[in-house]
Design a protein around this motif. Structure first.
Motif, PDB file in Angstrom:
ATOM      1  N   ALA A  28       8.082 -15.772   8.496  1.00 43.50           N
ATOM      2  CA  ALA A  28       6.941 -15.640   9.156  1.00 43.50           C
ATOM      3  C   ALA A  28       6.442 -16.723   9.823  1.00 43.50           C
ATOM      4  O   ALA A  28       5.846 -16.286  10.987  1.00 43.50           O
ATOM      5  CB  ALA A  28       6.087 -15.468   7.674  1.00 43.50           C
ATOM      6  N   GLN A  29       6.367 -17.963   9.664  1.00 41.71           N
ATOM      7  CA  GLN A  29       5.800 -19.001  10.508  1.00 41.71           C
ATOM      8  C   GLN A  29       6.550 -19.074  11.825  1.00 41.71           C
ATOM      9  O   GLN A  29       5.919 -19.097  12.964  1.00 41.71           O
ATOM     10  CB  GLN A  29       6.046 -20.253   9.869  1.00 41.71           C
ATOM     11  CG  GLN A  29       4.837 -20.637   8.755  1.00 41.71           C
ATOM     12  CD  GLN A  29       3.680 -20.683   9.398  1.00 41.71           C
ATOM     13  OE1 GLN A  29       3.345 -20.845  10.727  1.00 41.71           O
ATOM     14  NE2 GLN A  29       2.536 -20.942   8.535  1.00 41.71           N
ATOM     15  N   PHE A  30       8.026 -18.796  11.783  1.00 48.35           N
ATOM     16  CA  PHE A  30       8.788 -18.856  13.114  1.00 48.35           C
ATOM     17  C   PHE A  30       8.393 -17.795  13.986  1.00 48.35           C
ATOM     18  O   PHE A  30       7.863 -17.769  15.092  1.00 48.35           O
ATOM     19  CB  PHE A  30      10.158 -18.696  12.751  1.00 48.35           C
ATOM     20  CG  PHE A  30      11.046 -18.543  14.015  1.00 48.35           C
ATOM     21  CD1 PHE A  30      11.758 -19.710  14.374  1.00 48.35           C
ATOM     22  CD2 PHE A  30      11.284 -17.512  14.532  1.00 48.35           C
ATOM     23  CE1 PHE A  30      12.605 -19.668  15.581  1.00 48.35           C
ATOM     24  CE2 PHE A  30      12.175 -17.377  15.518  1.00 48.35           C
ATOM     25  CZ  PHE A  30      12.725 -18.297  16.183  1.00 48.35           C
ATOM     26  N   LEU A  31       8.102 -16.455  13.695  1.00 42.83           N
ATOM     27  CA  LEU A  31       7.650 -15.481  14.281  1.00 42.83           C
ATOM     28  C   LEU A  31       6.191 -15.650  14.553  1.00 42.83           C
ATOM     29  O   LEU A  31       5.930 -15.356  15.607  1.00 42.83           O
ATOM     30  CB  LEU A  31       7.768 -14.119  13.318  1.00 42.83           C
ATOM     31  CG  LEU A  31       9.147 -13.578  13.177  1.00 42.83           C
ATOM     32  CD1 LEU A  31       9.189 -12.217  12.307  1.00 42.83           C
ATOM     33  CD2 LEU A  31       9.797 -13.208  14.348  1.00 42.83           C
ATOM     34  N   ARG A  32       5.434 -15.996  13.940  1.00 42.44           N
ATOM     35  CA  ARG A  32       3.988 -16.444  14.046  1.00 42.44           C
ATOM     36  C   ARG A  32       3.962 -17.258  15.508  1.00 42.44           C
ATOM     37  O   ARG A  32       3.072 -16.848  16.357  1.00 42.44           O
ATOM     38  CB  ARG A  32       3.241 -17.033  13.048  1.00 42.44           C
ATOM     39  CG  ARG A  32       1.896 -17.624  13.564  1.00 42.44           C
ATOM     40  CD  ARG A  32       1.850 -19.008  13.684  1.00 42.44           C
ATOM     41  NE  ARG A  32       0.713 -19.629  14.234  1.00 42.44           N
ATOM     42  CZ  ARG A  32       0.186 -20.860  13.934  1.00 42.44           C
ATOM     43  NH1 ARG A  32       0.605 -21.601  12.963  1.00 42.44           N
ATOM     44  NH2 ARG A  32      -0.856 -21.183  14.810  1.00 42.44           N
ATOM     45  N   HIS A  33       4.690 -18.275  15.426  1.00 46.59           N
ATOM     46  CA  HIS A  33       4.519 -19.065  16.768  1.00 46.59           C
ATOM     47  C   HIS A  33       5.237 -18.497  17.912  1.00 46.59           C
ATOM     48  O   HIS A  33       4.769 -18.531  19.146  1.00 46.59           O
ATOM     49  CB  HIS A  33       5.465 -20.068  16.447  1.00 46.59           C
ATOM     50  CG  HIS A  33       4.765 -21.325  15.417  1.00 46.59           C
ATOM     51  ND1 HIS A  33       3.434 -21.868  15.810  1.00 46.59           N
ATOM     52  CD2 HIS A  33       5.138 -21.739  14.324  1.00 46.59           C
ATOM     53  CE1 HIS A  33       3.090 -22.619  14.648  1.00 46.59           C
ATOM     54  NE2 HIS A  33       4.100 -22.437  13.950  1.00 46.59           N
ATOM     55  N   VAL A  34       6.459 -17.853  17.707  1.00 47.36           N
ATOM     56  CA  VAL A  34       6.822 -16.840  19.010  1.00 47.36           C
ATOM     57  C   VAL A  34       5.884 -15.958  19.359  1.00 47.36           C
ATOM     58  O   VAL A  34       5.944 -15.654  20.636  1.00 47.36           O
ATOM     59  CB  VAL A  34       8.208 -16.140  18.322  1.00 47.36           C
ATOM     60  CG1 VAL A  34       8.696 -15.393  19.377  1.00 47.36           C
ATOM     61  CG2 VAL A  34       9.142 -17.309  18.179  1.00 47.36           C
ATOM     62  N   ILE A  35       5.127 -15.254  18.426  1.00 49.79           N
ATOM     63  CA  ILE A  35       4.271 -14.292  19.098  1.00 49.79           C
ATOM     64  C   ILE A  35       3.177 -14.576  19.641  1.00 49.79           C
ATOM     65  O   ILE A  35       2.624 -14.501  20.661  1.00 49.79           O
ATOM     66  CB  ILE A  35       3.902 -13.464  17.698  1.00 49.79           C
ATOM     67  CG1 ILE A  35       4.872 -12.329  17.082  1.00 49.79           C
ATOM     68  CG2 ILE A  35       2.427 -12.552  17.972  1.00 49.79           C
ATOM     69  CD1 ILE A  35       4.651 -11.767  15.830  1.00 49.79           C
ATOM     70  N   ASP A  36       2.747 -15.974  19.103  1.00 54.25           N
ATOM     71  CA  ASP A  36       1.717 -16.706  19.865  1.00 54.25           C
ATOM     72  C   ASP A  36       2.076 -17.220  21.339  1.00 54.25           C
ATOM     73  O   ASP A  36       1.219 -16.938  22.195  1.00 54.25           O
ATOM     74  CB  ASP A  36       1.005 -18.004  19.179  1.00 54.25           C
ATOM     75  CG  ASP A  36       0.358 -17.712  17.826  1.00 54.25           C
ATOM     76  OD1 ASP A  36      -0.095 -16.593  17.608  1.00 54.25           O
ATOM     77  OD2 ASP A  36       0.187 -18.738  17.227  1.00 54.25           O
ATOM     78  N   ALA A  37       3.331 -17.504  21.437  1.00 52.67           N
ATOM     79  CA  ALA A  37       3.554 -18.016  22.760  1.00 52.67           C
ATOM     80  C   ALA A  37       3.520 -16.785  23.691  1.00 52.67           C
ATOM     81  O   ALA A  37       3.214 -16.779  24.671  1.00 52.67           O
ATOM     82  CB  ALA A  37       5.128 -18.623  22.705  1.00 52.67           C
ATOM     83  N   GLN A  38       4.051 -15.551  23.186  1.00 53.48           N
ATOM     84  CA  GLN A  38       4.079 -14.425  24.073  1.00 53.48           C
ATOM     85  C   GLN A  38       2.586 -14.151  24.381  1.00 53.48           C
ATOM     86  O   GLN A  38       2.463 -13.634  25.511  1.00 53.48           O
ATOM     87  CB  GLN A  38       4.694 -13.420  23.373  1.00 53.48           C
ATOM     88  CG  GLN A  38       6.226 -13.614  23.128  1.00 53.48           C
ATOM     89  CD  GLN A  38       7.040 -12.431  22.434  1.00 53.48           C
ATOM     90  OE1 GLN A  38       7.030 -11.108  22.975  1.00 53.48           O
ATOM     91  NE2 GLN A  38       7.573 -12.648  21.235  1.00 53.48           N
ATOM     92  N   LEU A 112      -2.989 -16.635  16.462  1.00 52.70           N
ATOM     93  CA  LEU A 112      -3.954 -16.272  17.496  1.00 52.70           C
ATOM     94  C   LEU A 112      -4.466 -14.778  17.422  1.00 52.70           C
ATOM     95  O   LEU A 112      -3.792 -13.973  17.470  1.00 52.70           O
ATOM     96  CB  LEU A 112      -3.669 -16.919  18.839  1.00 52.70           C
ATOM     97  CG  LEU A 112      -3.068 -18.194  18.941  1.00 52.70           C
ATOM     98  CD1 LEU A 112      -2.578 -18.539  20.540  1.00 52.70           C
ATOM     99  CD2 LEU A 112      -3.990 -19.274  18.633  1.00 52.70           C
ATOM    100  N   SER A 113      -6.132 -14.828  17.402  1.00 52.74           N
ATOM    101  CA  SER A 113      -6.433 -13.457  17.494  1.00 52.74           C
ATOM    102  C   SER A 113      -6.199 -12.989  18.985  1.00 52.74           C
ATOM    103  O   SER A 113      -6.256 -13.659  19.872  1.00 52.74           O
ATOM    104  CB  SER A 113      -7.893 -13.487  17.195  1.00 52.74           C
ATOM    105  OG  SER A 113      -8.670 -14.211  18.091  1.00 52.74           O
TER     106      SER A 113
END
Length: 359
Positions: A28-38, A112-113
């Protein structure tokens, strides 16, 4: 005119400041950062990127003294920013800009929202984010020969059968890439998209040699992201790319992270389910899309963890894969090995052969 390379650079610069090794791949935390970067990269991509013959893109000047030679806010050029009474360098692809975006946007352990706000530069355009429709007419190939030449190439006719027009006597279709323009060329506030259609012709300032003196019409923005990564000794390490419309860049980004950060074996990296986001709700692949045993979308526990991190997940109503990443990776002996995405038939065949050969 593709924005894929700039957008990929922004994603990689943003994620460089995150210790991804602290997290399990696709946790979950890995994906959260990857999604934020995108999402952060797409905020600026949607605002600033278009045909550079028509639009001044704030890349960021490499030399600080160029920016500092402009002594007023009014004179501070594109690629620089007026900050603390001085004109200084800052651009979309600089690490300094990525660090500032992380510092200004990051909210502890929360995602990030969206939509994420774009960064501020000197620009004549004021733009809104836009949604793009997936069209299945793109192909990617990665090729290497015995002499060490490497090609990573994405080609597209945009939609099935492209424009529907075959060149007489030649047998190939013309593309329908014109639909990659932003159709909402003017918003209700009167502000315009950089990627809007425009009439007329301008000098091809981005062309090479004598071609830079020719005139041409505006090119629509694509997301093709053919990429070659080299090691510190300038030897090829990875050649990678994908079809998939505006999802291409996120798929290439995620696959690079899987191989180089999470250290997954190449075929396993391509098999891994993907999380894609374009400054909106995240798209998590389901089992039928990734042809994998454990998908992201069908993992209720993972989705609950992502929801706790404020990640908004899009409800998927398709089983068609969005992307098909193709990759060549060079091992320590310099041997190039090609890998096909198991989301397509050739990749499934390769996957089956590898499993048959496994001890």
């Amino acid at each position: 005119s593709t924005g894929g390379g700039i957008t990929l650079a922004m994603m990689l610069n943003y994620i460089e400041g995150i210790e991804l090794s602290d997290f399990e791949h696709n946790s979950a935390q890995f994906l959260r950062h990857v999604i934020d970067a995108q999402n952060v990269a797409f905020a600026d991509r949607n605002r600033y990127l278009a045909d550079e013959d028509f639009v001044d893109i704030p890349w960021g000047h490499l030399h600080q003294d160029y920016c500092q030679s402009h002594a007023s806010r009014a004179a501070c050029p594109v690629g620089c920013i007026w900050q603390r009474s001085a004109c200084v360098t800052r651009g979309l692809t600089t690490k300094e800009y990525a660090a500032q975006r992380r510092a200004n946007l990051t909210d502890g352990d929360r995602a990030l929202s969206t939509p994420v706000p774009f960064g501020e530069f000197s620009s004549r355009y004021d733009l809104l984010e836009e949604e793009e429709v997936f069209k299945p007419g793109t192909t990617h190939l990665a090729v290497s020969d015995k002499w060490g030449n490497v090609v990573s190439m994405t080609t597209t006719i945009e939609d099935n059968m492209g424009s529907g027009i075959v060149v007489p006597g030649r047998g190939f279709l013309l593309n329908n890439e014109m639909t990659d323009f932003s159709f909402d060329s003017s918003t209700f506030s009167g502000k315009t998209y950089a990627n809007r259609p425009e009439g007329g012709k301008k000098k091809r300032r981005t062309a090479l040699g004598a071609d830079s003196e020719t005139l041409g019409g505006k090119r629509p923005r694509s997301s093709m992201t053919p990429t070659i990564i080299f090691d510190p000794d300038h030897r090829p390490l990875l050649a990678i790319g994908s079809p998939g419309g505006s999802r291409i860049t996120g798929a290439v980004f995620g696959s690079i992270l899987a191989v180089l950060d999470s250290r997954l074996p190449p075929l396993e990296a391509l098999e891994a389910p993907r999380a894609l986001s374009r400054n909106g709700q995240a798209e998590l692949e389901n089992t039928l899309m990734c042809h994998c045993e454990e998908s992201l979308y069908d993992n209720a526990e993972l989705k609950a963890q992502l929801a706790d991190l404020d990640v908004s997940i899009k409800v998927l109503n398709t089983t068609q894969p969005f992307t098909y990443v193709q990759m060549i990776m060079w091992n320590r002996d310099g041997l190039a090995v090609g890998y096909a995405d198991p989301r397509m038939e050739s990749g499934l065949a390769q996957q089956a052969r590898v499993r048959e050969q496994a001890p």
